[in-house]
Design a protein around this motif. Structure first.
Motif, short mmCIF file in Angstrom:
data_model
loop_
_atom_site.label_atom_id
_atom_site.label_comp_id
_atom_site.label_asym_id
_atom_site.label_seq_id
_atom_site.Cartn_x
_atom_site.Cartn_y
_atom_site.Cartn_z
N PHE A 1 0.83 -1.21 0.00
CA PHE A 1 0.00 0.00 0.00
C PHE A 1 0.86 1.25 0.00
CE2 PHE A 1 -2.42 -3.30 2.29
CZ PHE A 1 -3.55 -3.37 1.49
N LEU A 2 0.32 2.30 -0.62
CA LEU A 2 0.98 3.61 -0.52
C LEU A 2 0.94 4.07 0.93
CD1 LEU A 2 -0.47 5.49 -3.64
CD2 LEU A 2 1.85 4.63 -3.35
N THR A 3 1.99 4.73 1.36
CA THR A 3 2.05 5.23 2.72
C THR A 3 1.77 6.74 2.77
OG1 THR A 3 4.45 5.39 2.47
CG2 THR A 3 3.58 3.41 3.52
N TYR A 4 2.68 7.51 2.21
CA TYR A 4 2.52 8.96 2.24
C TYR A 4 2.17 9.53 0.87
CZ TYR A 4 5.24 7.80 6.36
OH TYR A 4 5.67 7.22 7.53
N GLY A 5 1.84 8.63 -0.07
CA GLY A 5 1.65 9.08 -1.44
C GLY A 5 0.24 9.51 -1.79
N CYS A 6 -0.71 9.39 -0.85
CA CYS A 6 -2.07 9.84 -1.15
C CYS A 6 -2.80 10.13 0.15
CB CYS A 6 -2.83 8.80 -1.97
SG CYS A 6 -3.27 7.32 -1.08
N ALA A 7 -4.01 10.67 0.03
CA ALA A 7 -4.75 11.15 1.19
C ALA A 7 -5.05 10.05 2.20
CB ALA A 7 -6.06 11.81 0.74
N LEU A 8 -5.22 8.80 1.74
CA LEU A 8 -5.59 7.70 2.62
C LEU A 8 -4.40 6.82 2.99
CD1 LEU A 8 -8.97 6.61 0.98
CD2 LEU A 8 -8.61 8.22 2.85
N GLY A 9 -3.19 7.26 2.67
CA GLY A 9 -2.01 6.47 2.96
C GLY A 9 -1.72 6.38 4.45
N LEU A 10 -1.01 5.32 4.83
CA LEU A 10 -0.69 5.07 6.24
C LEU A 10 0.56 4.21 6.28
CD1 LEU A 10 -2.25 5.82 8.88
CD2 LEU A 10 -3.15 3.50 8.88
N ASP A 11 1.41 4.40 7.31
CA ASP A 11 2.65 3.63 7.35
C ASP A 11 2.52 2.30 8.07
OD1 ASP A 11 2.26 4.85 9.77
OD2 ASP A 11 4.31 5.55 10.02
N THR A 12 1.71 2.23 9.14
CA THR A 12 1.51 0.96 9.85
C THR A 12 0.03 0.78 10.16
OG1 THR A 12 1.84 1.96 12.04
CG2 THR A 12 3.79 1.06 10.93
N MET A 13 -0.37 -0.48 10.39
CA MET A 13 -1.76 -0.76 10.73
C MET A 13 -1.83 -1.83 11.81
SD MET A 13 -3.46 -3.23 7.84
CE MET A 13 -4.74 -3.65 9.01
N THR A 14 -2.92 -1.77 12.58
CA THR A 14 -3.15 -2.72 13.66
C THR A 14 -3.66 -4.05 13.10
OG1 THR A 14 -3.69 -0.92 15.18
CG2 THR A 14 -4.49 -3.12 15.77
N THR A 15 -3.14 -5.15 13.64
CA THR A 15 -3.59 -6.47 13.22
C THR A 15 -4.33 -7.21 14.32
OG1 THR A 15 -1.45 -7.41 13.89
CG2 THR A 15 -1.70 -6.72 11.58
N GLU A 16 -4.21 -6.77 15.57
CA GLU A 16 -4.91 -7.45 16.66
C GLU A 16 -5.22 -6.46 17.77
OE1 GLU A 16 -4.62 -11.76 18.96
OE2 GLU A 16 -2.85 -10.91 17.97
N LEU A 17 -6.41 -6.58 18.31
CA LEU A 17 -6.92 -5.61 19.28
C LEU A 17 -7.64 -6.35 20.39
CD1 LEU A 17 -7.45 -2.44 19.69
CD2 LEU A 17 -9.65 -2.88 18.61
#
Length: 774
Positions: A505-521
């Motif tokens: 996934f794009l990280t900082y390249g678009c409005a919805l980009g993100l560098d990390t995501m949660t996998t367990e909560l």
């Protein structure tokens, strides 16, 4: 008072109009929230079904820390809450203080600052950072506490307070004459329940005051030894064998506290079990139903390029399963057929399990409430949202019926795969009915940030229901993180795992980009796993369609009609979130600012209208039609119409033909969960060997995945014009490069891979039976 409080108050009034036969006053952790899952459900069901039974939660938690439990639809709502070890007492329906009891406690409290200042002189006394009111909680090492205990008592006494100790290391400074037992006794007197009809339940020494107040009580199984020793000589206290709710049920039978005697029998899992290992739960059937000469007939979906064909593909090659969806019930007295084949030839082992709804229920549940209350919030158009307590009640009832049907279809330990926001409340009902199942949920739409999502009046109930799942999938990481943030804004939650979003996934390249995501909560002792799974398209089906002679002829005919001009294609549903009007305004600006484009480009716009019952879109449709008329009226020539507008759905073959003929695909939603049209266009261009340019809104979920698309900001008119112009004048080499990158992504992450990866992630998720207990 708002409608929701009116409704809660009405429900409370209805219960209180029935003479109480029993008040169950129970601690939470280790007691009411513990024990065998089946016995918990037996007790919860009895409380729900017996209007003469009152429920009071008596806990050391602060009121703020109890709120997440009130959001759990699986738990019966308490009539009263006693929190902060007795310092807070509120009505469970209105969440307002019970007066004059609360004012009396408040009058005995010197204030937090006075207590904190008095305790500050004791070295080793550490203030606990937990939500609390009218009390101050501390921790101290046992040896140190023993040495200063008398001095602490004296300091508290000087303030008119008392000290409650637990586990030789914890202490609460409370108003005088305040503890669980004192407050409960005053509440019982206030509501007029005879003391002999009260049953108290607990498991730690913190609950001792309830037992020494003279009420019949039960120390549930696995209680603290210190509590068992302190109550051993009390004849009115039962030491139960079963833990948690099992111990409470044992006590109800032992004390015969209700004239109903034994608790109602809960349904056994086997009685609900079906035969399907995979149950698909979607709000719509995989075919369309219509009445022809009074006879109900079936036909393929009119929009075969939607999500339904994607889900149907999991039952190809004879894979067995059930598809749960609503169907309009006939007139009263006409038999309703729950089960029927979907397509005996293509899907021989797939059964449709239909949930009977009246036409008015469908109109309210889907066409009105879902679209007028939830859809605007989901897509961040919160100012358009309209909430109705009555419609919410119907929404919950319909979701319950979906869950009951899924429970009856699923084999023991099966996977139930639920889809989209229309079924937000179904997981909690299904978990209550079938704790043995693996419940997965896929959110096909955008999930908004918490400051938007929290506008929904029932946000806690919705989050509580979703947390009943084992696995929740979203299209992209940003949507998953928004869900995590919404949970953390509503209740204590702990992130157990994170992964990097790159390189997929794009990280900082678009409005919805993100560098990390949660996998367990973990939230409220429930563990749920999360994942980002952008849905793919059926590349093989598109290639097969492109290869048909009639489609090839259609592609040639479209190109011949357009001539040497550039064809810009737009296909979308009529919806304010799709940015159709903004797109037309940008195209108008392009023709005005760049006169050389007049006569050189044609915009073909397919705008599928909404159902006639969805009146919210009528004004938008009028505005779009006026914009088309204005543009064509101002710029058209005898041999050129700038905008060719189709306000109707096109057959899939015709859609694919337009994909293959287009030079530019212009997709500019203001907000979109993913956008499959973008992937279908790329696949069709690859099938015909062309390199059309994909201009895609960076607020569509697909923008994060489709590296090679020309991203545009649909909220910036100047950028819309600039990116469209860039696409129209792009060199062949750049077009080829972009198409090659796009096609590689679309082919690799196709529909079948999406399904395999999602179900594999669901299987990897823990069964969670223990994790789901509170």
């Amino acid at each position: 008072m708002n409608a929701r409080l009116h409704s809660a108050a009405d429900q409370a009034a209805h219960r209180l109009s029935t003479s109480p036969r029993m008040l169950l006053a129970t601690d939470l952790d280790g007691t009411f929230l513990a024990g065998d899952a089946r016995k918990r459900e037996r007790l919860y069901r009895m409380i729900r079904e017996d209007a003469s039974m009152r429920l009071a939660w008596v806990t050391g938690r602060g009121l703020e820390a109890v709120l997440p439990l009130l959001a759990d639809p699986a738990l019966p709502r308490p009539d009263y809450l006693i929190c902060d070890v007795g310092a807070t007492v509120v009505d469970g329906a209105t969440m307002q203080p019970v007066q004059p009891l609360q004012s009396a406690i408040e009058s005995r409290w010197p204030g937090e600052r006075a207590v904190a200042q008095a305790m500050a002189k004791f070295e080793g006394l550490v203030r606990q950072d937990v939500p609390q009111q009218r009390r101050c909680s501390y921790y101290c090492e046992p040896d140190r506490l023993a040495a200063i205990r008398q001095d602490i008592n004296a300091a508290a006494d000087a303030l008119g307070c008392q000290v409650l100790y637990s586990a030789d290391r914890y202490l609460d400074i409370l108003p005088s004459a305040t503890d669980k037992g004192e407050t409960l006794a005053r509440l019982v007197e206030h509501v007029g329940v005879p003391r002999r009809q009260v049953l108290v339940a607990g498991d730690t020494l913190n609950d001792l005051a309830m037992f020494t107040s003279g009420f019949a009580g039960v120390c549930v199984g696995s209680s603290e030894q210190s509590l068992l020793q302190a109550t051993e000589a009390l004849d009115h206290v039962l030491h139960a064998d079963d833990a948690g709710c099992g111990g409470i049920l044992q006590a109800i039978e032992h004390f015969s506290a209700t004239s109903r005697g034994k608790p109602s029998k809960a349904r056994v899992h086997a009685e609900l079990s079906g035969k399907s290992e995979l149950v698909m739960v979607y709000h719509r059937l995989p075919y369309e139903e219509a009445l022809v000469d009074g006879v109900r007939t079936r036909r393929p979906p009119s929009s075969p390029n939607g999500i339904i064909p994607s889900l149907l593909s999991f039952f190809a090659d004879g894979h067995p399963g059930s598809w749960v969806a609503w169907s309009v019930a006939e007139r009263k007295g006409v038999p309703f057929e729950v089960h029927c084949d979907v397509d005996a030839e293509r899907f021989p082992n797939l059964i449709a399990a239909r949930v009977p709804l009246s036409k008015s229920e469908v109109d309210t549940f889907y066409k009105r409430f879902s679209k007028e209350a939830f859809w605007p919030v989901i897509n961040t158009f919160w100012e358009r949202a309209r909430f109705s307590e009555a419609d919410w009640g119907l929404f919950c009832d319909v979701n319950r019926r979906f869950a009951e049907t899924a429970a009856a279809e699923a084999a023991p330990g099966a996977t139930v795969w639920m889809h989209d926001y229309n079924l937000w409340m179904a997981p909690s009902h299904l978990r209550r009915l079938r704790p043995d199942l693996r419940i997965a949920f896929f959110h096909h739409t955008h999930f908004p940030s918490p400051d938007i999502f929290n506008i929904i009046p029932w946000r806690r109930e919705i989050l509580g229901s979703l947390l009943a799942c084992d696995y929740i999938g979203f299209h992209i990481p940003r949507q998953s993180e928004n869900f995590v943030d919404a949970v953390r804004s509503a209740m204590p939650a702990e992130v157990l795992g994170k992964v990097s979003c790159a390189p997929r996934f794009l990280t900082y390249g678009c409005a919805l980009g993100l560098d990390t995501m949660t996998t367990e909560l973990v939230a409220g002792d429930r563990r749920v796993r999360l994942g980002a799974h952008p849905i793919g398209t059926d590349v093989g089906r598109i290639r097969e369609t492109v290869g048909r002679d009639d489609v090839q002829e259609a592609i040639g005919r479209i190109r011949q009609e357009i001539g040497d001009r550039k064809l810009v294609l737009s296909i979308e549903r009529l919806d304010y979130s799709k940015g159709t009007l903004e797109k037309l305004q940008a195209f108008e600006s392009l023709l005005e600012r760049y006169p050389g484009m007049r006569g050189e480009v044609t915009l073909v716009m397919v705008c599928v209208p909404a159902a006639k019952e969805m009146t919210v879109y009528r004004s938008l449709q009028t505005q779009i039609e006026q914009a088309v008329g204005r543009i064509n009226g101002q710029h058209a020539r005898l041999d050129w119409t700038p905008v060719r507008f189709f306000a109707r759905p096109l057959p899939f073959e015709e859609v694919v033909a337009h994909y293959g003929a287009a030079d530019v695909m212009w997709i500019t939603p203001l907000r979109d969960g993913l956008n499959l049209v973008a992937k279908e266009f790329v696949a069709a261009q690859g099938a015909v060997g062309s390199s059309g340019v994909l201009v895609l809104s960076e607020f569509a979920g697909a923008a994060v995945e489709l590296k090679g698309a020309l991203l545009t900001n649909p909220h910036d008119p100047a950028d819309m014009v600039a990116k469209l112009l860039q696409a129209l004048v792009m060199t062949d080499a750049e077009r080829d490069d972009r198409q090659r990158h796009l096609l590689e992504t679309v082919v690799h992450h196709d529909l079948s891979r999406w399904g395999r990866e999602f179900l594999a992630a669901v299987r990897l998720a823990d069964d969670g039976t223990q994790a789901r207990t509170h």
